[in-house]
Write an enzyme that holds these catalytic residues in place. Structure first.
Site, mmCIF file in Angstrom:
data_model
loop_
_atom_site.group_PDB
_atom_site.id
_atom_site.type_symbol
_atom_site.label_atom_id
_atom_site.label_comp_id
_atom_site.label_asym_id
_atom_site.label_seq_id
_atom_site.Cartn_x
_atom_site.Cartn_y
_atom_site.Cartn_z
ATOM 1 N N GLU A 3 0.831 -1.219 0.000
ATOM 2 C CA GLU A 3 0.000 0.000 0.000
ATOM 3 C C GLU A 3 0.856 1.254 0.000
ATOM 4 O O GLU A 3 0.525 2.252 -0.628
ATOM 5 C CB GLU A 3 -0.943 -0.025 1.207
ATOM 6 C CG GLU A 3 -2.002 -1.114 1.094
ATOM 7 C CD GLU A 3 -2.796 -1.286 2.372
ATOM 8 O OE1 GLU A 3 -2.170 -1.549 3.425
ATOM 9 O OE2 GLU A 3 -4.023 -1.148 2.336
ATOM 10 N N GLU B 148 -3.586 -9.569 4.262
ATOM 11 C CA GLU B 148 -4.352 -9.227 5.458
ATOM 12 C C GLU B 148 -5.469 -10.221 5.749
ATOM 13 O O GLU B 148 -5.785 -10.507 6.901
ATOM 14 C CB GLU B 148 -4.939 -7.827 5.327
ATOM 15 C CG GLU B 148 -3.931 -6.696 5.411
ATOM 16 C CD GLU B 148 -3.257 -6.393 4.088
ATOM 17 O OE1 GLU B 148 -3.311 -7.216 3.170
ATOM 18 O OE2 GLU B 148 -2.648 -5.310 3.986
#
Ligand code: T1G
Length: 698
Positions: free
Chosen positions: A103, A123
């Protein structure tokens, strides 16, 4: 200090160095903010490279910070500030750029990657989602297909694939930093524009409701029971249908919801449990370990062949010994067939098959094993046969060669009694199919030395297994717990539960299959043969009535097309059998057991509280170092749902130790304490208000 700036002409490099994996701690987040500010306020700097030292670019947010609210600035704030800052940003990624690391790279305008390195958003494996705009940026910069697959599988992908999808701009096999600086200079010279991904849009016509319905259907089986994948999908739907400023709020809501979900705590427990299992109490983390550069396997049967494949798969040469050439040829032939089947599925190239087969050599001569660093026997499950093997090995191989038995329940201390230098002896219990199942139960004998144990734990990881240490007791950790779990399932059948009802409850709880169906799969003759060697006081005669009769009828399970269940030819779907129903009724009458309706709740409590009670005894007796090792065993060897954290975590955090103890005592009153003797450890923890986390055996 994180984010220290190195200037190279008009290009600045912000360096991050947070071993072991450059996790994005508070200091790193602040360093990113500081680096951006320095670059923006220095007129000489026309481009900023985000770079890391060590073995990987940032591998994600710092998981150790979870559970407490992160000290500002939070990562979403950092990536927004980065992507909006006026300086041209280039991410130089390598290793495993995962989660928040990916990210952070997506908050840059361009990305250059080391060839062969990986990116990903894992995640979902922690029960959460890519909450620093990953769910919003990846579908915009790449495409929705790629983003959905990466986010819901949690599996890393090669940067070459990410480049093809549009998430990486350049891949270099050269010096990453030199090439990143050259790339940045090129971009400056070309007056390349900044490319904030939040300004990109998605063609929503291509991704309508029907598209998402099809995608959900395509992952339903693999993600059964998991909440995080659905939340990620909703974020991507928002990215398709809403402007960034609105859809990022959906991500925020879904992310907060996922952090509150008990599944997140369970999966994060599992993440650390698997790593904790590699630690040998009392052994320094930097203790010198032995190198394992060549392995020998005794026995080329199903287990021996599968075991050998694990090593060939990672480039370790293996010598396989059999009694005669015919058995050897058969064993090597089965291995080749397995590899060819994998190649046909496109998961292995022909060249790779040849390379792995070249690492496997057969012999019938023990003297040819002399140079092995490790010898694993996988011969017939009989103490005398195994002792003969170890006597021969002890007289043949080097004194420092590690000797291991793949036995699933024989006493390793007794085996070690025939070996010179028993400190090099232990158990390596692989689970069938040995080249597929992730768990390796490493059995610590009384004399096993800590460095040998740690060597094999590290080797387990090298062959892509999850290692956990067990002590020498019948069934070690997993099979001993299975006996507690299965014994209650069988009692419940006698008391009126139908096999398919019981199995359905266990499946719905999250087990890969019901324990009765699993017995049919393994073969009812295994238990039958074991009971023949015991006297009636050593097993539950009443439960055995069904299985002994089925085996004597030739109904051995799936392999004979009938067992507890019936099976249509060529179909492995278990079907209720009238023969089983009749035998259970006969048993109930013969042993005067009252039949009754059995609730789902009772099936869950009787099966899993028994499993847990045995786990507590294993811990109490020091047969496991810690409760989390037991969770690691039962998740990776028996399919207990990881999103419940394992049997021990689930018992303490989803049920409560006090409630379980009360129910076990009630069961003891009803059934007699033969099955329901509360573990002294459980009683002690409840009395002290303690936690399983407090128990650390040495
Ligand atoms: N945070 C803290 N510690 C970590 C860590 C992390 N993200 N990843 C690894 N460690 C520790 C690990 O506990 C072990 O410690 C050591 O590093 C080596 O790990 C907003 C919120 C990177 C592929 O899920 O997959 O970003 O036992 O033994 O086999 O969207 O670690 O030595 O004391 O596994 O070489 C997303 C998790 C986080 C990546 C390296 N990222 N890590 O594997 O070493 S959530 C992840 C891994 C997130 C944002 C969200 C692997 C690895 P110790 P290791 P490895």
């Amino acid at each position: 200090m994180q984010g220290s700036i190195e200037k190279r002409g008009a290009v600045a490099i912000a360096w991050f160095d947070n071993p072991p994996v450059n996790a994005i701690s508070h200091e790193v987040r602040q360093g990113l903010m500081d680096a951006i500010n320095v670059a923006v306020n220095d007129d000489e700097i026309k481009a900023l490279i985000i770079a890391c030292r060590g073995r990987t670019f940032m591998a994600g947010a710092d998981i150790t910070e979870f559970g407490s609210s992160p000290k500002p600035p939070g990562l979403p704030e950092v990536v927004m500030a980065m992507s909006e800052s006026p300086i041209l940003k280039v991410a130089a990624i390598f290793g495993t750029t995962l989660g928040g690391g990916f990210e952070t790279a997506l908050a840059c305008d361009y990305r250059i990657a080391q060839a062969g390195s990986k990116v990903g958003l894992p995640e979902v494996k922690l029960g959460i989602l890519a909450g620093a705009h990953g769910t919003q940026r990846l579908p915009r910069v790449a495409n929705v297909d790629f983003a959905l697959k990466v986010m819901t599988s949690g599996e890393p992908v090669l940067v070459e694939a990410a480049q093809e999808a549009g998430a990486v701009d350049r891949v270099t096999a050269g010096d990453l930093i030199e090439d990143a600086v050259n790339y940045a200079e090129e971009l400056i010279a070309a007056a390349a524009p900044r490319r904030p991904i939040q300004d990109m849009t998605i063609d929503k016509a291509k991704y309508d409701e029907e598209y998402f319905a099809r995608f959900r259907e395509s992952i339903a089986r693999k993600t059964r029971g998991l909440n995080a994948p659905e939340r990620s999908i909703r974020c991507v739907e928002a990215a398709v249908n809403l402007p960034f400023a609105e859809s990022v709020l959906v991500e925020r809501e879904m992310s907060l919801e996922s952090h509150r979900d008990p599944q997140a705590k369970a999966l994060q427990h599992v993440f650390f449990a698997e790593r904790q299992a590699n630690k040998v109490p009392g052994l320094a983390r930097d203790a010198a370990l032995r190198s394992i550069d060549s392995v020998a396997v005794i026995g080329a049967g199903t287990m021996g062949g599968g075991i050998a494949m694990n090593f060939a798969n990672v480039g370790i040469p293996v010598k396989i010994l059999e009694m005669n050439d015919e058995a050897l040829e058969k064993g090597l032939g089965v291995i080749k067939k397995n590899y060819d089947a994998t190649a046909r599925k496109g998961r292995l190239s022909e060249a790779e098959v040849e390379k792995r087969m070249a690492l496997l050599t057969g012999t019938t001569d023990y003297s040819e094993l002399a140079d092995a660093d490790l010898v694993i026997e996988a011969v017939f499950e009989n103490m005398d046969v195994k002792k003969e093997v170890f006597k021969t090995l002890s007289n043949t191989v080097r004194p420092e060669t590690i000797l291991a038995s793949n036995t699933s329940y024989l006493n390793i201390d007794e085996l070690a009694s025939v070996v010179e230098k028993p400190e090099r002896m232990l158990g390596m219990h692989f689970f069938s199919p040995a080249n597929v199942m992730r768990l390796l139960e490493i059995v610590r004998a009384e004399k096993t030395s800590p460095d040998v144990l740690a060597t094999i734990l590290r080797l387990a990881k090298a062959i892509n297994k999850v290692g956990a240490v067990a002590g020498v007791c019948h069934g070690f950790i997993g099979n001993r717990m299975l006996s507690g779990y299965a014994s209650q399932a069988n009692r419940l059948l006698l008391e009126g539960a139908a096999p398919h009802q019981l199995d359905q409850v266990l499946y719905d709880f999250g087990m890969p299959m019901g324990v009765i169906a699993m017995a049919d799969l393994a073969g009812l003759d295994i238990g039958y043969r074991m009971r023949q060697a015991l006297d009636e006081t050593q097993y539950d005669v009443e439960s055995a009535y069904l299985y002994d009769n089925l085996v004597e009828m030739g109904r051995l399970g799936q392999k004979t097309g009938a067992g507890v269940y019936d099976y249509d030819p060529g179909d492995r779907t278990p079907k209720p059998s009238s023969i089983t129903k009749k035998l259970l009724a006969e048993a109930a009458e013969k042993f005067n057991i009252k039949q009754r309706e059995i609730s789902e709740e009772e099936i869950i409590e009787r099966c899993f509280f028994s499993l847990f009670n045995v786990g507590c005894n294993i811990l109490h007796e020091g047969m496991a170092y810690r409760a989390s090792d037991i969770d690691t065993v039962y998740i990776n060897g028996y399919g207990f749902p990881a999103w419940r954290g394992g049997p021990m975590h689930w018992a303490e955090h989803a049920v409560g130790l006090e409630k379980i103890l009360d129910r076990i005592r009630e069961f003891a009153d009803i059934y007699g304490d033969k099955y329901w003797q509360p573990s002294p450890l459980l009683e002690q923890l409840v009395a002290d208000g303690g936690s399983l986390r407090d128990i650390q055996n040495s």
